[in-house]
Design a protein around this motif. Sequence first.
Motif, PDB file in Angstrom:
ATOM      1  N   HIS A  39       0.907  -1.136   0.099  1.00  0.00           N
ATOM      2  CA  HIS A  39       0.161   0.094  -0.046  1.00  0.00           C
ATOM      3  C   HIS A  39       0.793   1.180  -0.119  1.00  0.00           C
ATOM      4  N   THR A  40       1.894   1.218   0.801  1.00  0.00           N
ATOM      5  CA  THR A  40       3.076   2.492   0.841  1.00  0.00           C
ATOM      6  C   THR A  40       3.429   2.612  -0.498  1.00  0.00           C
ATOM      7  N   ALA A  41       3.987   1.483  -1.218  1.00  0.00           N
ATOM      8  CA  ALA A  41       4.484   1.369  -2.422  1.00  0.00           C
ATOM      9  C   ALA A  41       3.665   2.147  -3.409  1.00  0.00           C
ATOM     10  N   GLN A  42       2.668   1.779  -3.262  1.00  0.00           N
ATOM     11  CA  GLN A  42       1.435   1.925  -4.555  1.00  0.00           C
ATOM     12  C   GLN A  42       1.096   3.636  -4.225  1.00  0.00           C
ATOM     13  N   ARG A  43       0.924   4.175  -3.041  1.00  0.00           N
ATOM     14  CA  ARG A  43       0.890   5.492  -2.846  1.00  0.00           C
ATOM     15  C   ARG A  43       1.895   6.323  -3.448  1.00  0.00           C
ATOM     16  N   ARG A  44       3.153   6.002  -3.301  1.00  0.00           N
ATOM     17  CA  ARG A  44       4.366   6.401  -3.989  1.00  0.00           C
ATOM     18  C   ARG A  44       4.373   6.434  -5.507  1.00  0.00           C
ATOM     19  N   LEU A  45       3.785   5.323  -5.888  1.00  0.00           N
ATOM     20  CA  LEU A  45       3.685   5.119  -7.374  1.00  0.00           C
ATOM     21  C   LEU A  45       2.733   5.985  -8.118  1.00  0.00           C
ATOM     22  N   LEU A  46       1.642   5.945  -7.420  1.00  0.00           N
ATOM     23  CA  LEU A  46       0.768   6.809  -7.984  1.00  0.00           C
ATOM     24  C   LEU A  46       0.793   8.274  -8.395  1.00  0.00           C
ATOM     25  N   ARG A  47       1.547   8.672  -7.248  1.00  0.00           N
ATOM     26  CA  ARG A  47       1.913   9.949  -7.469  1.00  0.00           C
ATOM     27  C   ARG A  47       2.831  10.156  -8.736  1.00  0.00           C
ATOM     28  N   GLN A  48       3.631   9.218  -9.202  1.00  0.00           N
ATOM     29  CA  GLN A  48       4.397   9.234 -10.529  1.00  0.00           C
ATOM     30  C   GLN A  48       3.800   8.628 -11.507  1.00  0.00           C
ATOM     31  N   GLY A  49       2.711   8.295 -11.654  1.00  0.00           N
ATOM     32  CA  GLY A  49       1.808   7.952 -12.881  1.00  0.00           C
ATOM     33  C   GLY A  49       1.841   6.310 -13.149  1.00  0.00           C
ATOM     34  N   TYR A  50       2.039   5.768 -12.152  1.00  0.00           N
ATOM     35  CA  TYR A  50       2.129   4.265 -12.039  1.00  0.00           C
ATOM     36  C   TYR A  50       1.333   3.370 -11.132  1.00  0.00           C
ATOM     37  N   SER A  51       1.158   2.087 -11.269  1.00  0.00           N
ATOM     38  CA  SER A  51       0.544   1.349 -10.443  1.00  0.00           C
ATOM     39  C   SER A  51       1.117  -0.137 -10.295  1.00  0.00           C
ATOM     40  N   LEU A  52       1.058  -0.663  -9.227  1.00  0.00           N
ATOM     41  CA  LEU A  52       1.661  -2.056  -8.888  1.00  0.00           C
ATOM     42  C   LEU A  52       0.562  -2.897  -9.663  1.00  0.00           C
ATOM     43  N   LYS A  53       0.868  -4.079 -10.174  1.00  0.00           N
ATOM     44  CA  LYS A  53       0.100  -5.220 -10.761  1.00  0.00           C
ATOM     45  C   LYS A  53       0.734  -6.594  -9.935  1.00  0.00           C
ATOM     46  N   VAL A  54      -0.374  -6.969  -9.528  1.00  0.00           N
ATOM     47  CA  VAL A  54       0.202  -8.553  -8.810  1.00  0.00           C
ATOM     48  C   VAL A  54      -0.376  -9.609  -9.734  1.00  0.00           C
ATOM     49  N   TYR A  55       0.666 -10.432  -9.751  1.00  0.00           N
ATOM     50  CA  TYR A  55       0.378 -11.925 -10.330  1.00  0.00           C
ATOM     51  C   TYR A  55       0.058 -13.021  -9.612  1.00  0.00           C
TER      52      TYR A  55
END
Length: 268
Positions: A86-102
Amino acid sequence: MTGIARMSRALAAVAAGLLAASALAPTAQAAPEPKAPGEFVDLRAVDPTIITEMRYATAHTFMGVRVDGYRQPVCLLTRPAARALHTAQRRLLRQGYSLKVYDCYRPQRAVDHFVRWAKDLDDQAMKGEFYPLVDKSRLFEDGYIAEKSGHSRGSTVDLTLVRLPAAPTRPYVPGENLAPCFAPEGERFPDNSLDMGTGYDCFDTLSHTDDPRVRGVQRANRQFLKKTLTDLGFVNLAEEWWHFTYRPETFPDTYFDFPVARRSVGGR
């Protein structure tokens, strides 16, 4: 009392006894499915913005079939691992990216399925995509298949990065023509993730995170993913760019076997 009457009463008593015994006997039922400990959560309850593409709940796997134990396409993880994502996702969203889990938690029954498949050398339906250059007889020796997986402990996740807005991806069609997982991005199976140089679950040394043959944008994308997660306590498996374990693990020595399903967590 006549002999016939006495016999009738005796038979009635026997019948009544049998009925009483059957009423007291427990009903034969299948053993209930094991549930996850309270430390496990559904990732979407912690961060619903993280994209999920749970491959093992589909036929688009290196076996070509849905994997045992994957009842629903949900990501189950220990709470500390989910919070770190969740913390990683918050940082990524601000940069225009999202995590995707397989893949997230993986039950032991799924690992057992992998082992059975690996021992069946005649089943090579998905070789053209997932292990084009690897002899199936070497999957154990080369470390691609093992009898235990860190995923079964609940703090390991397979994932990638997607640039937002996320492009749609088409579903895999069983029996379709296969392209090698290390083919150029426009030739291998389409994925809306950043180009990491190989597809997910590619049984090849090109999947090693720091393989020197992976250069340029592909290498930069891998390092971006790795740095984002290692900064938050995840450790990358050097042989798989997509594989990360949150440390310290909540269950470092326990391999669970509850099914991947929403009802496995939260008392549902």
